[in-house]
Design an enzyme around this catalytic site. Sequence first.
Site, short mmCIF file in Angstrom:
data_model
loop_
_atom_site.label_atom_id
_atom_site.label_comp_id
_atom_site.label_asym_id
_atom_site.label_seq_id
_atom_site.Cartn_x
_atom_site.Cartn_y
_atom_site.Cartn_z
CG MET A 19 -78.45 37.89 16.24
SD MET A 19 -77.70 39.50 16.61
CE MET A 19 -79.17 40.53 16.80
CB CYS A 101 -77.16 28.01 12.44
SG CYS A 101 -76.33 27.88 14.04
N GLY A 234 -77.22 42.49 12.34
CA GLY A 234 -77.15 41.53 13.42
C GLY A 234 -76.54 42.15 14.67
#
EC number: 1.3.1.91
Length: 336
Positions: A19, A101, A234
């Site tokens: 992250m 991403c 996450g």
Amino acid sequence: MSIPPAIPPSQLRLSVAPMMDWTDTHCRAFHRVLAPHARLYTEMVHANAVIHGDRAKLLAMDPAEHPVALQLGGSEPDLLAQAAAIGAAHGFDEINLNCGCPSDRVQAGRFGACLMREPTLVAASVAAMVAACNVPVTVKCRLGVDDDHDWDHFLAFIDTVAAGGCRMFVVHARNAWLKGLSPKENREVPPLRYDWAWRLKQERPQLQVIVNGGIATSEEATAHLAHADGAMLGRAAYHDPYLLHALDAAWFGGPTRTRAQLLQAYRPYVEAQLARGVSLKHITRHILGLFAGERGGRAFRQVLSEGAHKPGADWSLVERALALTESFSTSDPQAA
């Protein structure tokens, strides 16, 4: 082609997602205290930055973090190979290529989620990385991009990349929208389709498949173990880190420790970093959620948020935050 050995299955059951701006070395050291068996991932680092940038900062890693993976961004096989070799030499246990991403900056550099449309390039990149290092090379991807909802297209991407030497895929089980959605919206708006990740494991049992995306509770994480090799958390692991500890204890049979005990276990790392000149604020920002949902949780966050940036702030501030948190009566409805 020589393919590195598979990652031990026990190391895949529980992992924490890479992250940006969050999973730095201080965060990972904290997560290791919480979850002794979890696999940890760095923030995404572009291959060019690894080759030409400040490696001491970009590749900072404490020995306690193992097993820990370096996530790379990029789309040029030669550069990715160089960066993978550097990462492996630095001690990382895995090199992971970001194909998920969706940010504009990533798209402008032709990497991240837009690579879902270029499986041959991804396979070539993986093959170059495999040839350059002796640790597993893995891929984190989406199900597709924009309006592409074709299973066969997704499976063809996986098969092509697997042929390049990738044996483990982390599947963020939703599409990425390359236009019209922010990165935050891309984590929330496209619908989750866990069944695709499960089906991938069923149809390609020789591959290791980790499910990622929207996993927020212990029950949700545990449900994936019946269908895949593991679950990757996450934001839930970051905002409610005690969840990570509870899962590790439940899945691996370790002791369940209190939040205060976990804090004390983190103390040696924190004090060692302070002695090296690291500011307390860079460390304590990762522990603000430890008492999420608990009485006194708000006070814990407030004390650390207001004091960690001040000159000379040290472990005593954490002790003060903990003492205040523990002083709240369980009957006080305003404490949480």
